[in-house]
Design an enzyme around this catalytic site. Structure first.
Site: not given
Ligand code: AMP
Length: 226
Positions: A13, A88, A127, A161, A172
């Site tokens: 994404k 989400r 990554r 990360r 996740r």
């Molecule tokens: P991402 O970079 O989108 O994989 O997000 C990393 C982490 O941020 C996720 O595993 C969640 O802990 C938190 N996070 C990101 N976006 C959301 C969202 N829309 N709702 C809740 N938690 C989020």
């Protein structure tokens, strides 16, 4: 045009959102990036979110709605938005409709990147990125041309990360299946969902997304099933 890029962690994404920003001048709103920036800045939101993120759990819907509302208010009128990693949960999807409606915006498409989950653990857990310019790399699929030096900016600092470990990635993915995938039927009922093969080469995925965005006849070719 406002769109959601949907798909499990590691589906690509962020990569595809960046391409849309570069090629179409859209604005990427990544809640993950916003939260990581808040963690780095040590804001109250960041301090509260860090442990939740490191564990691969979801940050509360209210916090996320606040972040998205503020970000939408900062966007120049007429700019299209790519929602990346948001919504989400079902409450987030409902709240997005409200956040858009009060600003006179509408959701035009939900693009689901379909991926093979077993490949994702490998994809994510290897990554890393340049600490200076953010260029993405991978231990097996894309190492810098000169070991230890960023191809783009020459920096020798890289970062990973904290939530990209194999165990957290598996968690996740489970969170995605349980809490995020259920938002799809609501969008399907509104005929907004377009499916794209996220396992294809990055350029091909980009082309498929382009066909979805460029028109209804093209979106059939891009693999729209409903
Ligand atoms: P991402 O970079 O989108 O994989 O997000 C990393 C982490 O941020 C996720 O595993 C969640 O802990 C938190 N996070 C990101 N976006 C959301 C969202 N829309 N709702 C809740 N938690 C989020």
């Amino acid at each position: 045009m406002d769109i959601i890029l949907l798909g499990p962690p590691g589906a690509g994404k962020g990569t595809q959102a960046q391409r849309l920003v570069d090629r179409r001048g859209m604005v990427q709103l990544s809640t993950g990036d916003m939260l990581r920036a808040a963690v780095r800045a040590g804001t109250p939101v960041g301090r509260a979110a860090k442990a939740i993120m490191d564990a691969g759990e979801l940050v509360s819907d209210d916090v996320i709605a606040g972040l998205i509302g503020e970000a939408l208010d900062a966007i120049e009128p007429g700019m299209g938005v790519i929602f990346d990693g948001y919504p989400r949960t079902e409450p987030q999807a409902a709240s997005l409709d409200d956040l858009l409606a009060v600003r006179g915006r509408t959701l035009d498409a939900v693009i689901e990147l379909e991926v093979d989950e077993t490949a994702l653990v490998d994809r994510i857990s290897g990554r890393f990125s340049c600490a200076t310019c953010g260029e993405g790399y991978h231990d097996r699929f894309k190492l810098p041309e000169v070991a230890g030096t960023c191809d783009v900016c020459g920096s020798t600092e890289f970062k990973r990360r904290p939530d990209d470990t194999a165990d957290t990635v598996r968690h996740r993915l489970a969170v995605y299946r349980e809490q995020t995938a259920p938002i799809l039927p609501g969008y399907e009922a509104r005929s907004l969902v377009h499916r794209v093969d996220g396992m294809a080469e990055i350029d091909k995925v980009e082309a498929s997304i382009g066909r979805v965005l460029d028109g209804p006849s093209a979106s059939v070719a891009a693999g729209q099933r409903r």
